[in-house]
Scaffold this motif. Structure first.
Motif, PDB file in Angstrom:
ATOM      1  N   GLU A 828       0.860  -1.185   0.000  1.00  0.00           N
ATOM      2  CA  GLU A 828       0.000   0.000   0.000  1.00  0.00           C
ATOM      3  C   GLU A 828       0.902   1.242   0.000  1.00  0.00           C
ATOM      4  O   GLU A 828       1.430   1.641   1.048  1.00  0.00           O
ATOM      5  CB  GLU A 828      -0.919   0.006   1.230  1.00  0.00           C
ATOM      6  N   GLN A 829       1.110   1.839  -1.188  1.00  0.00           N
ATOM      7  CA  GLN A 829       1.990   2.997  -1.359  1.00  0.00           C
ATOM      8  C   GLN A 829       3.378   2.677  -0.803  1.00  0.00           C
ATOM      9  O   GLN A 829       4.049   1.793  -1.299  1.00  0.00           O
ATOM     10  CB  GLN A 829       1.359   4.225  -0.694  1.00  0.00           C
ATOM     11  N   ASP A 830       3.816   3.376   0.257  1.00  0.00           N
ATOM     12  CA  ASP A 830       5.157   3.164   0.794  1.00  0.00           C
ATOM     13  C   ASP A 830       5.176   2.193   1.968  1.00  0.00           C
ATOM     14  O   ASP A 830       6.156   2.145   2.706  1.00  0.00           O
ATOM     15  CB  ASP A 830       5.742   4.516   1.246  1.00  0.00           C
ATOM     16  N   GLN A 831       4.083   1.445   2.152  1.00  0.00           N
ATOM     17  CA  GLN A 831       4.012   0.509   3.266  1.00  0.00           C
ATOM     18  C   GLN A 831       3.556  -0.871   2.770  1.00  0.00           C
ATOM     19  O   GLN A 831       3.100  -1.022   1.641  1.00  0.00           O
ATOM     20  CB  GLN A 831       3.014   1.009   4.323  1.00  0.00           C
ATOM     21  N   VAL A 832       3.702  -1.867   3.644  1.00  0.00           N
ATOM     22  CA  VAL A 832       3.120  -3.190   3.409  1.00  0.00           C
ATOM     23  C   VAL A 832       2.228  -3.509   4.597  1.00  0.00           C
ATOM     24  O   VAL A 832       2.643  -3.416   5.756  1.00  0.00           O
ATOM     25  CB  VAL A 832       4.192  -4.276   3.239  1.00  0.00           C
ATOM     26  N   GLN A 879       1.600  -3.015  10.240  1.00  0.00           N
ATOM     27  CA  GLN A 879       2.067  -2.185   9.144  1.00  0.00           C
ATOM     28  C   GLN A 879       3.591  -2.197   9.115  1.00  0.00           C
ATOM     29  O   GLN A 879       4.249  -1.841  10.106  1.00  0.00           O
ATOM     30  CB  GLN A 879       1.569  -0.749   9.331  1.00  0.00           C
ATOM     31  N   ASP A 880       4.146  -2.621   7.977  1.00  0.00           N
ATOM     32  CA  ASP A 880       5.584  -2.516   7.741  1.00  0.00           C
ATOM     33  C   ASP A 880       5.844  -1.147   7.121  1.00  0.00           C
ATOM     34  O   ASP A 880       5.559  -0.908   5.943  1.00  0.00           O
ATOM     35  CB  ASP A 880       6.050  -3.638   6.806  1.00  0.00           C
ATOM     36  N   LEU A 881       6.376  -0.236   7.927  1.00  0.00           N
ATOM     37  CA  LEU A 881       6.536   1.151   7.501  1.00  0.00           C
ATOM     38  C   LEU A 881       7.787   1.366   6.663  1.00  0.00           C
ATOM     39  O   LEU A 881       7.920   2.405   6.004  1.00  0.00           O
ATOM     40  CB  LEU A 881       6.573   2.065   8.734  1.00  0.00           C
ATOM     41  N   LYS A 882       8.703   0.415   6.681  1.00  0.00           N
ATOM     42  CA  LYS A 882       9.930   0.538   5.895  1.00  0.00           C
ATOM     43  C   LYS A 882      10.129  -0.739   5.089  1.00  0.00           C
ATOM     44  O   LYS A 882      11.080  -1.500   5.315  1.00  0.00           O
ATOM     45  CB  LYS A 882      11.120   0.798   6.802  1.00  0.00           C
ATOM     46  N   PRO A 883       9.234  -0.999   4.148  1.00  0.00           N
ATOM     47  CA  PRO A 883       9.332  -2.248   3.378  1.00  0.00           C
ATOM     48  C   PRO A 883      10.530  -2.232   2.438  1.00  0.00           C
ATOM     49  O   PRO A 883      11.100  -1.191   2.146  1.00  0.00           O
ATOM     50  CB  PRO A 883       8.018  -2.275   2.610  1.00  0.00           C
ATOM     51  N   LEU A 884      10.888  -3.442   1.961  1.00  0.00           N
ATOM     52  CA  LEU A 884      11.996  -3.599   1.040  1.00  0.00           C
ATOM     53  C   LEU A 884      11.526  -3.385  -0.392  1.00  0.00           C
ATOM     54  O   LEU A 884      10.342  -3.545  -0.714  1.00  0.00           O
ATOM     55  CB  LEU A 884      12.598  -5.000   1.170  1.00  0.00           C
ATOM     56  N   SER A 885      12.472  -3.062  -1.246  1.00  0.00           N
ATOM     57  CA  SER A 885      12.178  -2.998  -2.667  1.00  0.00           C
ATOM     58  C   SER A 885      12.135  -4.410  -3.239  1.00  0.00           C
ATOM     59  O   SER A 885      12.648  -5.364  -2.654  1.00  0.00           O
ATOM     60  CB  SER A 885      13.248  -2.177  -3.389  1.00  0.00           C
ATOM     61  N   ARG A 914       3.001 -20.300   7.148  1.00  0.00           N
ATOM     62  CA  ARG A 914       3.486 -20.332   5.776  1.00  0.00           C
ATOM     63  C   ARG A 914       4.029 -18.958   5.383  1.00  0.00           C
ATOM     64  O   ARG A 914       3.840 -17.965   6.096  1.00  0.00           O
ATOM     65  CB  ARG A 914       2.346 -20.726   4.833  1.00  0.00           C
ATOM     66  N   LEU A 915       4.693 -18.892   4.240  1.00  0.00           N
ATOM     67  CA  LEU A 915       5.219 -17.625   3.727  1.00  0.00           C
ATOM     68  C   LEU A 915       4.199 -16.966   2.808  1.00  0.00           C
ATOM     69  O   LEU A 915       3.463 -17.647   2.088  1.00  0.00           O
ATOM     70  CB  LEU A 915       6.509 -17.852   2.938  1.00  0.00           C
ATOM     71  N   VAL A 916       4.179 -15.628   2.822  1.00  0.00           N
ATOM     72  CA  VAL A 916       3.460 -14.865   1.806  1.00  0.00           C
ATOM     73  C   VAL A 916       4.452 -13.857   1.224  1.00  0.00           C
ATOM     74  O   VAL A 916       5.394 -13.427   1.902  1.00  0.00           O
ATOM     75  CB  VAL A 916       2.224 -14.136   2.380  1.00  0.00           C
ATOM     76  N   SER A 917       4.277 -13.511  -0.031  1.00  0.00           N
ATOM     77  CA  SER A 917       5.216 -12.609  -0.696  1.00  0.00           C
ATOM     78  C   SER A 917       4.513 -11.341  -1.145  1.00  0.00           C
ATOM     79  O   SER A 917       3.305 -11.322  -1.414  1.00  0.00           O
ATOM     80  CB  SER A 917       5.866 -13.306  -1.902  1.00  0.00           C
ATOM     81  N   VAL A 918       5.319 -10.262  -1.241  1.00  0.00           N
ATOM     82  CA  VAL A 918       4.843  -8.965  -1.721  1.00  0.00           C
ATOM     83  C   VAL A 918       5.874  -8.426  -2.702  1.00  0.00           C
ATOM     84  O   VAL A 918       7.078  -8.440  -2.419  1.00  0.00           O
ATOM     85  CB  VAL A 918       4.659  -7.966  -0.557  1.00  0.00           C
ATOM     86  N   SER A 919       5.403  -7.932  -3.865  1.00  0.00           N
ATOM     87  CA  SER A 919       6.305  -7.360  -4.869  1.00  0.00           C
ATOM     88  C   SER A 919       6.104  -5.851  -4.938  1.00  0.00           C
ATOM     89  O   SER A 919       4.981  -5.360  -5.090  1.00  0.00           O
ATOM     90  CB  SER A 919       6.053  -7.990  -6.247  1.00  0.00           C
ATOM     91  N   ARG A 920       7.201  -5.147  -4.812  1.00  0.00           N
ATOM     92  CA  ARG A 920       7.190  -3.699  -4.952  1.00  0.00           C
ATOM     93  C   ARG A 920       8.188  -3.308  -6.036  1.00  0.00           C
ATOM     94  O   ARG A 920       8.852  -4.152  -6.633  1.00  0.00           O
ATOM     95  CB  ARG A 920       7.557  -3.040  -3.616  1.00  0.00           C
ATOM     96  N   GLU A 921       8.327  -2.053  -6.272  1.00  0.00           N
ATOM     97  CA  GLU A 921       9.220  -1.561  -7.316  1.00  0.00           C
ATOM     98  C   GLU A 921      10.615  -2.136  -7.111  1.00  0.00           C
ATOM     99  O   GLU A 921      11.181  -2.078  -6.026  1.00  0.00           O
ATOM    100  CB  GLU A 921       9.285  -0.038  -7.279  1.00  0.00           C
ATOM    101  N   VAL A 922      11.203  -2.690  -8.194  1.00  0.00           N
ATOM    102  CA  VAL A 922      12.477  -3.384  -8.100  1.00  0.00           C
ATOM    103  C   VAL A 922      13.661  -2.434  -8.232  1.00  0.00           C
ATOM    104  O   VAL A 922      14.732  -2.684  -7.701  1.00  0.00           O
ATOM    105  CB  VAL A 922      12.566  -4.486  -9.187  1.00  0.00           C
ATOM    106  N   SER A 923      13.478  -1.314  -8.915  1.00  0.00           N
ATOM    107  CA  SER A 923      14.610  -0.496  -9.321  1.00  0.00           C
ATOM    108  C   SER A 923      15.465  -0.041  -8.155  1.00  0.00           C
ATOM    109  O   SER A 923      16.670   0.148  -8.294  1.00  0.00           O
ATOM    110  CB  SER A 923      14.121   0.731 -10.107  1.00  0.00           C
ATOM    111  N   LYS A 924      14.893   0.152  -7.001  1.00  0.00           N
ATOM    112  CA  LYS A 924      15.653   0.664  -5.875  1.00  0.00           C
ATOM    113  C   LYS A 924      16.298  -0.443  -5.054  1.00  0.00           C
ATOM    114  O   LYS A 924      17.003  -0.175  -4.080  1.00  0.00           O
ATOM    115  CB  LYS A 924      14.752   1.504  -4.978  1.00  0.00           C
TER     116      LYS A 924
END
Length: 998
Positions: A828-832, A879-885, A914-924
């Motif tokens: 969600e925008q800059d968070q997960v 809320q993960d306020l500092k998620p990874l790219s 179990r694991l769940v995954s989230v994809s965010r912008e890769v470039s950074k």
């Protein structure tokens, strides 16, 4: 145990005997209800009554002093006292304020027949495998009066027939050996665990190799037999013989191995023997040889002797033994100067009368009609003038001038408990001395175990005997108990045996005191539960495991390992699987290694995605090669922080393997795998033999009493294995390989959430093997010529599971002890946003939220309080306020509240989702800046891991710079164009990024 030993038997010596074969049999029908009864039917409506258990070891009239009984019996209306034997009420001869008299007999082992695959193949009816003592139960009835012996008054009719002789049958037993002994010369080369035709105790094996060519007139002590047995003569005596009927001897001969001719002799003395015939005997078969005595075969006092000789034909060691013989003749009606004597008379026409006079009856002799031993009658009159009304059955009388007082040591209070099969799904049978630790184990499984909360039942083995086998010690009682406990149709249950069992014949103890018996030698716990509840023979109805402990502390040590295993924080180490193989020649080493390599792919492939660590024997040798797995288990190998499973394939013995990782308690091996316990599977002969009476600690003397190496791995506190399984006897290479293929598919081809508990895995393999091989039981095969030995069936029977059968092994994602409805993560925008929902929770302290950039290395990023214990649906948000790219991974760790076990505080168990995954912008995620670059660029990695090294590669794949460190890339001297930066992290991750040189 010899220093050099083989895969084929416990004697790891001659690998030429290893067999590679496949043998198919026909049939395999579903079993019906096992024995027709569960053994507790007679207790219906009587559980609340007071009960006393009476032990009887001799035939005759027995007296119980009322003062030796509990107050409930002393104060009872004596008419209400009942006595029960094998589920049937028997008639008491006398019950008053001072004494209770009854007719009792020792244990004849009748229930042993239920252990034979065909009850008719029990060939020796004169002994019990396990016990000499019968059990009689005394109670005070809350309803009907107890049965009492009748004392009919009879007057002689004019047509009464006087009896002048009785039929005497003398029995002589020889029981110093076993037909399937542990001593090589005295047993077949391959052993089944189940009771096949003629499996029995018997006399010494008469073999030319040991006793020479002389006729044996005593049961010999062969030179290979090391116990203190003293030869017993094959003598007999006819006492007061009368009549013209033939005097008949019947000898029960047991062939031992090979083929031979048994010569049979009789005479007054060893020096006056005559031959009465010969008998061809072979391959473990049973024979009855009958002949008539001649007047010259015994002296004036009726004394004579038998003689036997073996003429060896075929393989070395061929021979036979004498299990028993009977002498039957007409005898004068005479008590022979004894105080108790049985008299037997042939059947006559019903409604007639017989009169008789018993000679030499001591003063005070009373006579009892024991034709029906459950309903004895008191015979009126004096021994010298008796009149008896006859039916059409044989008549058996007991004349006795004395009674046997039951000692207080044979009187004990018993409490029966009414059990409900539906009320329990986790059954613990423990030896009597281990009830305390067994109860604490059950408490853990019912209250604080992660995931499923069980409904345990703890029952002492003596209570199993009392309630399900009429007080007689035998594995029959366990089978009946399990048969009853699955009678509700539910097979989703487990059986844990806590206690040892000794079936090594030369070390076994009569009455199997404080043991939890297995079936047969080689021992088979599977045969305690196979074919019950409608499942097929050779398949366990419910999974069964054993903790072969002798003291409570050993159970507590194992429980602490289970608690640790089920509450692991870090479980990535479980993905490491050691494949370890032995072999005495280069061909064997290659062959065994190929077997293991052939199943490595299922470990390394999804869904398990583990790593195989081969430990290959490198020296071809008949000698034991010592090694250690301590570096892998202790986390001392780079990248290997522990081992989830060890699979060994090679030669084996009870205390070593030919490529020998040794005892975990051996300080020189260096094992310190604290908190990271593997499961251990031995493919090798006899390594898992728990039943040879060896229970000493490592390093104790004599060495032959030190507990098996496999048991040491299970019981060693805070190190070793959490599960050990393998074969108790012969392990054929091809058979073991096929078993291993099925096992690995069951373990590694399913994800954590669908992988069965270890006991269910072995149950499934047993079923798969049964369906594939289609072996069965029929009279021809059970005749036990060696061609009918089925290695696949024997292997399934003899794979013993040491440890908890309900344990879910090699879990790398962990089942939460909460009913987790959902678990998700969304960018969600800059968070997960991480969300989860539970339907119920049990002892839930809190959740830890963890994140990973690669799905392997996780860091904790937050904590959320749990709801303790609740049946109400709960919703959670983090809320993960500092998620990874790029792509990142999330999981939950659920932490239980702390518990106290055996007075020790144990931290709350931790299990993971179990694991769940989230994809965010890769470039950074991986940044090379500036890019394009003219001279120097800088590397930046948005991940919680350090960069170990980097390479610079041109478009043709050539490395321009290799194994560089630091975060700056100097390209000033390079030609313009495109290049690839390859980054290796400290965790072993590899990333690539294109960079352009201006």
């Amino acid at each position: 145990m010899k220093a050099n030993f083989t895969f084929y038997t416990l004697r790891l010596l001659n690998f030429s005997k290893i067999v590679f074969f496949l043998f198919l049999t026909i049939g395999g029908a579903n079993a019906q209800k096992w024995s027709g009864v569960n053994g507790n039917e007679w207790l219906a409506g009587k559980y609340s009554q007071p009960w006393v258990k009476i032990g009887v070891t001799a035939k005759g009239i027995h007296k119980i002093n009322v003062n030796d009984l509990p107050d409930a019996f002393k104060n009872a209306n004596k008419d209400k006292i009942q006595m029960w034997y094998r589920g049937q009420q028997i008639a008491i001869i006398k019950a008053d304020a001072s004494e209770i008299l009854f007719y009792g007999v020792p244990n004849d082992g009748a229930s042993d027949a239920l252990l034979y695959r065909f009850s008719t193949t029990r060939k020796n009816p004169y002994y019990s495998i396990y016990s000499d003592q019968s059990t009689y139960f005394l109670t005070v009835s809350s309803g009907d009066n107890g049965l009492r012996a009748a004392a009919p008054a009879v007057a002689a009719n004019p047509g009464a027939v006087a009896l002048t002789a009785q039929v005497q049958t003398d029995l002589k037993l020889y029981q110093n050996e076993h037909t399937h002994s542990t001593i090589p010369f005295y047993r077949p080369s391959a052993l089944n665990s189940y009771f096949e035709e003629g499996k029995q105790t018997t006399g010494s094996s008469i073999m030319d190799e040991f006793v020479g060519t002389a006729i044996q007139t005593s049961n010999p002590k062969p030179v290979a037999y090391t116990n203190s047995y003293v030869p017993v003569p094959f003598s007999f005596q006819l006492k007061s013989p009368v009549g013209a009927l033939a005097k008949k001897i019947t000898i029960h001969i047991k062939s031992r191995t090979g083929t031979t001719i048994a010569g049979i002799y009789v005479g007054k003395t060893p020096g006056t023997l005559r031959s009465v015939g010969t008998l061809n005997v072979n391959e473990l078969n049973d024979y009855d040889y009958t002949f008539n005595l001649e007047p010259t075969d015994f002296d004036a006092s009726g004394n004579g002797t038998l003689g036997f000789k073996s003429t060896k034909i075929g393989s070395d060691g061929s021979g036979f033994s004498i299990s028993y013989f009977t002498v039957e003749y007409e005898q004068a009606i005479n008590m022979q100067g004894l105080t108790s004597y049985e008299l037997t008379f042939p059947a006559v026409v019903a409604g007639s009368q017989s009169t008789l006079s018993i000679a030499n009856a001591p003063a005070g002799t009373k006579v009892y009609n024991i034709s029906n031993p459950s309903a004895p009658q008191i015979v009126s009159g004096t021994p010298s003038a008796l009149v008896i009304n006859r039916d059409d059955k044989a008549l058996k009388l007991l004349a006795a001038s004395t009674v046997t007082t039951v000692p207080t040591s044979k009187i004990s209070t018993v409490k029966f408990t009414s059990l409900s099969p539906a009320a329990n799904d986790y059954l613990i049978i423990c030896s009597n001395s281990l009830n305390t630790s067994a109860t604490d184990y059950a408490k853990y499984r019912s209250t604080t175990t992660p995931g499923r909360k069980f409904k345990p039942l703890v029952i002492n083995i003596d209570d199993v005997y009392n309630q399900f086998n009429y007080g007689e010690p035998s594995p029959v009682a366990i089978r009946r108990f399990v048969d009853f406990m699955v009678s509700d149709g539910q097979l989703d249950k487990y059986l844990l045996l806590i206690g040892r069992s000794i079936t090594y014949f030369e070390r076994s103890i009569r009455e199997i005191p404080d043991e939890v018996p297995t079936v047969g030698y080689p021992g088979s716990d599977l045969l305690l539960v196979d074919g019950l509840g409608g499942v097929q023979d050779d398949v366990p109805a419910i999974p069964v495991g054993r903790i072969s402990a002798t003291v409570n502390q050993q159970v507590y040590d194992y429980l602490e390992k289970v608690v640790t295993y089920e509450s692991q924080l870090d479980v990535a180490w479980r993905k490491n699987v050691v494949h370890m193989n032995g072999g005495k020649t280069n061909n064997e080493i290659t062959q065994f290694s190929n077997y293991l390599n052939g199943i490595s792919n299922v470990v390394s492939s999804a869904p398990f995605s583990g790593a195989v660590l081969p430990r290959l024997k490198t020296v071809a040798s008949n000698n034991v090669i010592e090694m250690t797995l301590a570096p892998e288990l202790n986390g001392e190998v780079p990248g290997v922080e522990g081992v989830g499973m060890i699979t060994y394939f090679g030669h084996g013995g009870v205390d070593k393997t030919d490529y020998n990782a040794g005892y975990v308690s051996n300080p020189s091996k260096g094992y310190k795998d604290t908190n990271k316990f593997p499961i251990l599977f031995y493919n090798g002969c006899g390594v898992n033999n728990l039943f040879s009476g060896r229970n000493g600690e490592f390093g104790s003397l004599p060495t032959i009493l030190v507990r098996p190496m496999s048991l040491d791995w299970l019981l060693a506190p805070n190190k070793g294995a959490v599960i050990v399984f393998g074969n108790t006897w012969d392990a054929y290479a091809s058979t073991s390989n096929q078993y291993l293929d099925k096992l690995y598919e069951q373990i590694f081809s399913t994800a954590d959430g669908t992988r069965p508990a270890i006991g269910n895995i072995l149950k499934n393999v047993a079923l798969q093997t049964k369906l594939e091989k289609n072996y069965s039981y029929n009279p021809a095969q059970n005749g036990r010529t060696m061609s009918y030995y089925d290695a696949d069936r024997a292997n399934v029977h003899q794979v013993i599971l040491q440890g908890d059968p309900s344990l879910r092994v090699l879990i790398t994602e962990g089942a939460l002890p909460v009913n987790l409805i959902s678990f998700n993560a969304h960018a969600e925008q800059d968070q997960v946003k991480v969300t989860w929902k539970t339907a119920s929770e049990s002892n839930n302290s809190h959740f830890l939220v963890e994140r990973s950039y690669n799905g392997k290395n996780f860091e904790s990023i937050g904590m959320v309080e749990g709801k303790g214990t609740t049946e109400v649906q709960s919703d959670y948000v983090f809320q993960d306020l500092k998620p990874l790219s790029g792509t990142s991974y999330y999981r939950l760790k659920q932490v239980d509240g702390d518990v106290t076990i055996n007075g020790k505080l144990v931290k709350g168990k931790v299990t993971q989702s179990r694991l769940v995954s989230v994809s965010r912008e890769v470039s950074k995620f991986l940044v090379i800046s500036p890019n394009p670059v003219s001279d120097v660029a800088e590397i930046a990695l948005d991940a919680p891991v350090a960069i170990k090294s980097w390479n610079l590669i041109d478009v043709k794949g050539r490395a321009i710079k290799s194994n560089q460190t630091g975060l700056k890339i100097d390209v000033s001297n390079l030609a313009s164009g495109e290049y690839i930066v390859e980054i290796l992290t400290e965790n072993g991750d590899l990333y690539h990024k294109k960079v352009v040189k201006k």
